[in-house]
Motif scaffolding. Structure first.
Motif, short mmCIF file in Angstrom:
data_model
loop_
_atom_site.label_atom_id
_atom_site.label_comp_id
_atom_site.label_asym_id
_atom_site.label_seq_id
_atom_site.Cartn_x
_atom_site.Cartn_y
_atom_site.Cartn_z
N ASN C 68 13.04 4.17 -25.54
CA ASN C 68 13.48 3.94 -26.93
C ASN C 68 14.57 4.91 -27.34
O ASN C 68 15.55 4.53 -27.99
N ALA C 69 14.40 6.18 -26.97
CA ALA C 69 15.43 7.17 -27.32
C ALA C 69 16.75 6.80 -26.65
O ALA C 69 17.82 6.87 -27.26
N GLY C 70 16.66 6.39 -25.38
CA GLY C 70 17.87 6.01 -24.65
C GLY C 70 18.57 4.83 -25.31
O GLY C 70 19.80 4.81 -25.43
N ARG C 71 17.78 3.87 -25.75
CA ARG C 71 18.36 2.69 -26.38
C ARG C 71 19.08 3.06 -27.68
O ARG C 71 20.19 2.59 -27.94
N THR C 72 18.44 3.92 -28.48
CA THR C 72 19.07 4.36 -29.72
C THR C 72 20.38 5.07 -29.42
O THR C 72 21.39 4.86 -30.09
N THR C 73 20.34 5.97 -28.42
CA THR C 73 21.54 6.73 -28.07
C THR C 73 22.67 5.79 -27.65
O THR C 73 23.80 5.92 -28.12
N MET C 96 22.09 14.03 -28.54
CA MET C 96 21.21 12.89 -28.21
C MET C 96 21.13 12.68 -26.71
O MET C 96 20.06 12.38 -26.17
N SER C 97 22.25 12.85 -26.01
CA SER C 97 22.17 12.61 -24.57
C SER C 97 21.42 13.75 -23.87
O SER C 97 20.71 13.52 -22.89
N ASP C 98 21.56 14.97 -24.41
CA ASP C 98 20.75 16.07 -23.85
C ASP C 98 19.27 15.78 -24.04
O ASP C 98 18.44 16.04 -23.16
N ALA C 99 18.95 15.25 -25.23
CA ALA C 99 17.54 14.90 -25.50
C ALA C 99 17.07 13.86 -24.49
O ALA C 99 15.96 13.96 -23.95
N GLY C 100 17.93 12.87 -24.23
CA GLY C 100 17.57 11.83 -23.27
C GLY C 100 17.29 12.40 -21.90
O GLY C 100 16.32 12.03 -21.22
N ASP C 101 18.14 13.35 -21.47
CA ASP C 101 17.92 13.96 -20.15
C ASP C 101 16.60 14.70 -20.11
O ASP C 101 15.86 14.64 -19.12
N LEU C 102 16.33 15.45 -21.19
CA LEU C 102 15.09 16.22 -21.24
C LEU C 102 13.87 15.29 -21.19
O LEU C 102 12.90 15.55 -20.46
N LEU C 103 13.96 14.19 -21.95
CA LEU C 103 12.84 13.25 -21.96
C LEU C 103 12.61 12.68 -20.57
O LEU C 103 11.46 12.48 -20.13
#
Lengths: 227, 409, 141
Positions: C68-73, C96-103
């Motif tokens: 979901n986070a990836g889709r929003t990003t 946001m992309s850093d967050a995606g990597d961490l997730l």
């Protein structure tokens, strides 16, 4: 299973309110359809209920006006090879046992329908314009009142004429005591011009789709309430 | 024990109305964002559905006629067809979502492929609806769905400030970071979800399936007064649990997995297992309810034989509709659409279809020809008219709010 | 016909704010959404460390959060910013992309049951939540 209710076929009934769209149940209580229309035949006593009509042809006509006619034509065109496809399925009135919250037949539902005759229909009568002698349109036919004749069959005795506002099938203008009070007042106000007219003052023109009154409405009108 | 089974119909109806897949996520979402400040909307919905389910149940018991049968009779074939089309759209969408919901719930425990499990679930649902006795369906899924009581247990275990919760609920204290528009939108959505038409279609048809007679009016009332408040209580428990655990973390709920997190936090693995059992049972039960409602409505409009109280061979049209509806649901789900999104949309549209469904019920429940001495008394009529007014307000406000809040953002 | 008129009137009268075609509002909502997913992942990690979750459940929730986070990003990155918003745009998409990597890292660790990583990842998730909140505040200005 359910409470014993009186057989309404033994008294006066309003066709659209109490016959049309009722559930059909056979002698075992199995369901076989709804009363999609009612067949009326001219006899010595008058316009008599001779059969109940059910099935796609009868139902599609009741969806009204040009839409209804178009749908029936398309339905018939689906299988041109089928005989009498434009005629509705009928259940002769003698097969009917009683009417309470549903219509109970005295036969089994298997192969109880016939499709051979074409006559007048109640659905075509309701919705016709009601016209005074001078030509002025005073409303629409909302319902038809039937009473038992000597032969026991129900014969047309009068018409219920009014503005045709929504809520005509709810029954508030035919019985005085139905609740809730608020709904009754609102529907009553919408239908304040609804009245009943005896058949002797009326000429039904099936082809023109209208009903001619013999005198101005205010001279021949009676109350729509039955009880 | 027999007494418990006697109210299973009411419980199953309530499960489909209050804790189906859409409601599970919506209640969790509402709880996380608004706490119990929207509890009043659920309570109003519970009272409303009790009033009308009692009426439609009474009509079914006294006259043997189920609700959709009466809609065509009282409104005519044209308006009846309009009603049929709009109710069908909603109920069919919900049926689709529920089958998807069972798949989602199963994924939480087993390594199943998210798309391939859908046809399997659909086939199981269809076989159950085709073969299993009505009483088995209502008893098994009604009672298993009560596993969701674990949410109430979780709230208790979390040891909240009950005073604060009560204060928030009674005073409808909206959290400051949310707008009044979204508040109103969710109020309408919760009310519409509590009173979805398929609940009365299913309840009244279920009453005919159980061969209720005028003597069973008392049992019918017990079903209503136990089932729906229980459903409402489960909704509120879910909302409270997410408010307590997810609210402080600013988590907004959009998946089924997040709904179970408060249980894990409060009760650990055992609680979570019970919750998942509840999810599966509730969504499966709701699938049965909506699937049957689709078939009940269509068959009752045309007057064809319906019901599971006769052999399938004697109600061929009814079972054909069930099969086709299931097929359509699977086709829709295979497009990988999100089941939760489907229900969120259909809930708001159902608010619009409410007046067409409930008005005829009120009228017929008053008809002395049908009901004899069981016709509505003053209290039932007063409540009925008041709630018709509330329904009318909700129906007119639903679409505008949907547009203005872009579905609750 | 009445219904169509009503619908038309209602859409015309829809209030101005929140005007979701506005880039800033999109940024705000997207950050909120990613923040919610990061918080969910934090909670899951904590529950796993406390032994309150079981295998399949934690995997599904973690996977959903990441997806979901990836889709929003992705959706937000496709938005066209105004020239004056370029700096903010870069900041927001970076966080946001850093967050995606961490997730993704957390999800991998959870699926592998690599419990030695959990404490470090928990700290990084908390830090990421901070960054997202600051970015949200920057956007609102």
């Amino acid at each position: 299973m359910t409470r014993e209710m009186p057989n309404k076929l033994e008294g006066t009934i309003d066709g659209a309110l109490e016959l049309l769209d009722r559930q059909l149940l056979d002698v075992e209580g199995r369901m076989l359809g709804k009363v999609d229309d009612v067949e009326l035949t001219q006899t010595e006593s008058g316009l008599t209920i001779t059969a109940l009509l059910t099935g796609p042809v009868a139902l599609l006509h009741r969806l009204g006006g040009r839409l209804g006619n178009n749908l029936v034509t398309q339905y018939v065109a689906l299988r041109p090879s089928e005989t009498n496809r434009s005629r509705p399925w009928r259940i002769v009135i003698d097969d009917v046992e009683r009417l309470d919250s549903a219509l109970h037949l005295r036969v089994h539902r298997d192969e109880s329908l016939r499709r051979d005759v074409e006559t007048f229909r109640l659905g075509a009568l309701t919705g016709m314009n009601a016209v005074e002698p001078a030509g002025r349109r005073v409303g629409r036919v909302l319902d038809a009142r039937f009473a038992p004749s000597e032969s026991g069959r129900l014969v047309l005795r009068g018409l219920v004429v009014g503005d045709g506002h929504p809520g005509g099938l709810l029954g508030y203008d035919r019985r005085p005591d139905m609740g809730p009070w608020v709904v009754r007042r609102i529907v009553g106000w919408l239908h304040r011009h609804t009245c009943a007219v005896d058949l002797e003052h009326v000429q039904i023109l099936w082809n023109n789709k209208e009903v001619r009154l013999a005198a101005p409405l205010r001279e021949i009108r009676g109350p729509a309430l039955r009880r | 024990m027999k007494k418990v089974f006697a109210v299973a119909l009411g419980i199953l109806t309530a499960i489909g109305g209050f804790v189906d897949i859409g409601d599970l996520v919506t209640n969790a979402q509402v709880g996380a964002r608004f706490g119990l400040s929207l509890a009043w909307a659920t309570v109003v919905g519970v009272v409303g559905i009790c009033v009308f389910a009692e009426m439609s149940g009474r009509v079914a018991a006294v006259s043997g006629r189920a609700t959709f049968d009466l809609i065509r009779e009282r409104l005519g074939p044209r308006v009846g067809m309009l009603n049929l089309l709009s109710s069908m759209l909603i109920t069919m969408l919900t049926y689709t979502a529920e089958i998807g919901g069972v798949a989602l719930a199963l994924q939480l425990v087993a390594s199943v492929h998210e798309l391939l499990v859908v046809p399997v679930v659909a086939v199981v649902v269809w076989v159950v609806l085709w073969r299993a006795k009505f009483s088995i369906i209502e008893n098994v899924f009604g009672l298993l769905g009560l596993a969701l009581v674990v949410f109430g247990v979780a709230v208790w275990k979390l040891g909240p400030d009950y005073g604060a919760l009560l204060h928030q609920a009674v005073g409808a204290h909206k959290p400051s970071d949310e707008s009044w528009r979204t508040f109103a939108y969710y109020a309408v959505a919760l009310f519409g979800a509590a009173m979805t038409p398929y609940e009365v279609f299913f309840f009244s048809s279920g009453g005919v399936e159980e061969h209720w007679s005028p003597q069973d009016v008392g049992t019918m009332r017990a079903n209503v007064l136990i089932g729906f408040p229980l459903g409402g209580a489960l909704s509120l428990a879910i909302a409270a649990s997410t408010w307590l655990v997810l609210g402080p973390l600013e988590i907004s709920v959009d998946t089924l997995g997040q709904v179970g997190l408060p249980i894990a936090a409060a009760l650990g693995k055992l609680g979570l297992a019970v919750a998942i059992l509840g999810f599966v049972a509730a969504t499966f039960g709701a699938a049965c309810e909506t699937g049957l409602s689709v078939a009940y409505s269509i068959a009752q409009y045309f007057g064809a034989q319906w019901g599971k109280y006769v052999r399938p061979r004697e109600a061929a049209f009814f079972h054909l509709i069930l099969a086709l509806a299931t097929l359509l649901a699977v086709a829709l789900l295979m497009t990988t659409v999100d089941p939760i999104l489907i229900t969120e949309m259909s809930v708001v549209f159902s608010a619009v279809a409410l007046p067409l469904t409930y008005f005829p019920i009120l009228v017929v429940a008053n008809d002395p020809d049908y009901m004899g001495e069981h016709a509505n008394g003053r209290l039932a009529n007063a409540l009925g008219v008041v709630f018709l007014g509330v329904i009318a307000i909700a129906a007119t406000a639903a679409i505008p709010l949907l547009i203005w809040t872009r579905m609750g953002q | 016909m009445v219904c169509a008129a009503w619908l038309g009137l209602v859409t015309a009268c829809a209030p101005q704010a929140p005007d979701h075609s506005s880039w800033r509002d999109q940024a705000h909502l997207s950050l909120e959404d990613v923040g919610s997913n990061v918080s969910t992942m934090s909670l899951v990690l904590q529950l796993v460390q406390d032994g309150r979750m079981f295998g399949k459940y934690q995997q599904i929730v973690a996977l959903n959060s990441e997806t979901n986070a990836g889709r929003t990003t992705d959706h937000f990155s496709g938005e066209q910013p105004e020239p004056q918003d370029d700096a903010t745009y870069r900041r927001v998409t970076t966080v946001m992309s850093d967050a995606g990597d961490l997730l993704a890292d957390v999800r991998i660790a959870l699926v592998r049951r690599d419990s030695s990583q959990y404490p470090r990842l928990a700290q990084e998730l908390a830090h990421m939540t901070h960054r997202l909140t600051r970015a949200e505040a920057a956007v609102r200005r």
